[in-house]
Design a protein around this motif. Sequence first.
Motif, PDB file in Angstrom:
ATOM      1  N   PHE A  94       0.822  -1.204   0.000  1.00 23.99           N
ATOM      2  CA  PHE A  94       0.000   0.000   0.000  1.00 23.99           C
ATOM      3  C   PHE A  94       0.857   1.255   0.000  1.00 23.99           C
ATOM      4  O   PHE A  94       0.624   2.183  -0.783  1.00 23.99           O
ATOM      5  CB  PHE A  94      -0.920  -0.035   1.221  1.00 23.99           C
ATOM      6  CG  PHE A  94      -1.724   1.209   1.429  1.00 23.99           C
ATOM      7  CD1 PHE A  94      -1.443   2.062   2.495  1.00 23.99           C
ATOM      8  CD2 PHE A  94      -2.744   1.542   0.571  1.00 23.99           C
ATOM      9  CE1 PHE A  94      -2.175   3.214   2.693  1.00 23.99           C
ATOM     10  CE2 PHE A  94      -3.488   2.700   0.752  1.00 23.99           C
ATOM     11  CZ  PHE A  94      -3.204   3.539   1.819  1.00 23.99           C
ATOM     12  N   GLU A  97       2.237   1.860  -3.360  1.00 21.61           N
ATOM     13  CA  GLU A  97       1.264   2.403  -4.316  1.00 21.61           C
ATOM     14  C   GLU A  97       1.084   3.899  -4.124  1.00 21.61           C
ATOM     15  O   GLU A  97       1.016   4.664  -5.097  1.00 21.61           O
ATOM     16  CB  GLU A  97      -0.072   1.662  -4.166  1.00 21.61           C
ATOM     17  CG  GLU A  97      -0.010   0.246  -4.710  1.00 21.61           C
ATOM     18  CD  GLU A  97      -1.217  -0.607  -4.367  1.00 21.61           C
ATOM     19  OE1 GLU A  97      -2.009  -0.195  -3.496  1.00 21.61           O
ATOM     20  OE2 GLU A  97      -1.351  -1.679  -4.972  1.00 21.61           O
ATOM     21  N   VAL A  98       1.008   4.332  -2.867  1.00 23.53           N
ATOM     22  CA  VAL A  98       0.813   5.750  -2.606  1.00 23.53           C
ATOM     23  C   VAL A  98       2.048   6.546  -3.033  1.00 23.53           C
ATOM     24  O   VAL A  98       1.933   7.580  -3.708  1.00 23.53           O
ATOM     25  CB  VAL A  98       0.517   6.007  -1.115  1.00 23.53           C
ATOM     26  CG1 VAL A  98       0.427   7.493  -0.836  1.00 23.53           C
ATOM     27  CG2 VAL A  98      -0.771   5.315  -0.705  1.00 23.53           C
ATOM     28  N   VAL A 124      -3.545  10.278  -2.991  1.00 22.96           N
ATOM     29  CA  VAL A 124      -4.621   9.571  -2.313  1.00 22.96           C
ATOM     30  C   VAL A 124      -5.944   9.817  -3.031  1.00 22.96           C
ATOM     31  O   VAL A 124      -6.735   8.893  -3.238  1.00 22.96           O
ATOM     32  CB  VAL A 124      -4.716  10.020  -0.838  1.00 22.96           C
ATOM     33  CG1 VAL A 124      -5.955   9.458  -0.181  1.00 22.96           C
ATOM     34  CG2 VAL A 124      -3.484   9.577  -0.082  1.00 22.96           C
ATOM     35  N   LYS A 128      -8.115   6.834  -4.577  1.00 22.19           N
ATOM     36  CA  LYS A 128      -9.483   6.626  -4.097  1.00 22.19           C
ATOM     37  C   LYS A 128     -10.440   6.555  -5.274  1.00 22.19           C
ATOM     38  O   LYS A 128     -11.343   5.724  -5.299  1.00 22.19           O
ATOM     39  CB  LYS A 128      -9.905   7.764  -3.156  1.00 22.19           C
ATOM     40  CG  LYS A 128      -9.506   7.541  -1.733  1.00 22.19           C
ATOM     41  CD  LYS A 128     -10.278   8.404  -0.726  1.00 22.19           C
ATOM     42  CE  LYS A 128      -9.942   7.955   0.686  1.00 22.19           C
ATOM     43  NZ  LYS A 128      -9.835   9.068   1.623  1.00 22.19           N
ATOM     44  N   GLN A 132      -8.698   2.094  -5.184  1.00 15.23           N
ATOM     45  CA  GLN A 132      -7.566   1.346  -4.644  1.00 15.23           C
ATOM     46  C   GLN A 132      -7.347   1.603  -3.168  1.00 15.23           C
ATOM     47  O   GLN A 132      -6.433   1.059  -2.574  1.00 15.23           O
ATOM     48  CB  GLN A 132      -6.289   1.711  -5.405  1.00 15.23           C
ATOM     49  CG  GLN A 132      -6.120   0.873  -6.660  1.00 15.23           C
ATOM     50  CD  GLN A 132      -4.798   1.170  -7.343  1.00 15.23           C
ATOM     51  OE1 GLN A 132      -4.699   2.105  -8.126  1.00 15.23           O
ATOM     52  NE2 GLN A 132      -3.800   0.390  -7.030  1.00 15.23           N
ATOM     53  N   PRO A 134      -9.327   1.386   0.458  1.00 17.90           N
ATOM     54  CA  PRO A 134     -10.574   0.966   1.096  1.00 17.90           C
ATOM     55  C   PRO A 134     -11.162   2.109   1.899  1.00 17.90           C
ATOM     56  O   PRO A 134     -10.462   2.798   2.625  1.00 17.90           O
ATOM     57  CB  PRO A 134     -10.149  -0.184   2.011  1.00 17.90           C
ATOM     58  CG  PRO A 134      -8.707   0.008   2.229  1.00 17.90           C
ATOM     59  CD  PRO A 134      -8.165   0.697   1.017  1.00 17.90           C
ATOM     60  N   ASN A 135     -12.458   2.318   1.713  1.00 18.41           N
ATOM     61  CA  ASN A 135     -13.122   3.372   2.462  1.00 18.41           C
ATOM     62  C   ASN A 135     -14.556   2.969   2.708  1.00 18.41           C
ATOM     63  O   ASN A 135     -15.408   3.074   1.832  1.00 18.41           O
ATOM     64  CB  ASN A 135     -13.057   4.686   1.672  1.00 18.41           C
ATOM     65  CG  ASN A 135     -13.732   5.824   2.398  1.00 18.41           C
ATOM     66  OD1 ASN A 135     -13.929   5.746   3.608  1.00 18.41           O
ATOM     67  ND2 ASN A 135     -14.097   6.854   1.678  1.00 18.41           N
TER      68      ASN A 135
END
Lengths: 144, 148
Positions: A94, A97-98, A124, A128, A132, A134-135
């Motif tokens: 993660f 990726e960011v 981010v 989002k 990609q 989770p929220n």
Amino acid sequence: AADGEEPGLQPCAAKKVKLELKERKEKKQKVDEDEIQKMQILVSSFSEEQLNRYEMYRRSAFPKAAIKRLIQSITGTSVSQNVVIAMSGISKVFVGEVVEEALDVCEKWGELPPLQPKHMREAVRRLKSRGQIPNSKYKKIIFH
Amino acid sequence: MAAFRWGSGSPSAPPGSARRCLAAMADEEEDAPFEEDAEDAGGGLDGGQGKRKRLFSKELRCMMYGFGDDQNPYTESVDILEDLVIEFITEMTHKAMSIGRQGRVQVEDIVFLIRKDPRKFARVKDLLTMNEELKRARKAFDEANYGS
């Protein structure tokens, strides 16, 4: 194949599948070995700075104790070692990726590292919108 | 270890691979002990995110550099990332608790949750497989030593 034969594979068809699986596995091993070799060639041609970065890329990891404590503080129960390993692992992916997205943003805006908060936030936002990140707080509108 | 299977894959690893993966593991991860971290001064999770003590500052800096940032990332960016990671882990944990065996987090649940994310799925698969091989290698090593 005639009617009245029992369901499932006939002996020679079963052998065929077994051979196919074996071939596929050997092919995969060859591909893995090729990739290992290519990586070795690549790493051997790294500059010192690239080697440093690569070492950090490989070695950096979240402290298992802290991750374990974090998860357990949420569940209230204990979790297995494998859970901590899995969670640490995907958290690192993660982060990657960011950071990679933020570097893209930084470059796109004609700026240079070190990454600034604005790059992180834009990264981010983009991740989002691609689902990609989770929220579960977002209220899903099912029927328009 | 859970009895679930990844799909295709041999149940026992070929002999040379354990040694290779011991070497790979040594490269791959910092060897952090599993028991309580002595030098961590009880990082509290209470209060707002601003008050929370930073849990992974050191490690995140190394990670950011490894992934392409400057050798000295900005502290503000590191903090943002830490908050993101904690939020990520919190979300995953809550989701995992709500599926499978309720109230518990199990590996199968995590695997299920990331099944659509190819990178994370492959990574978890590798990590758990390597861990199994390592355990087997260590066990074989211990048994070999027990005799002598």
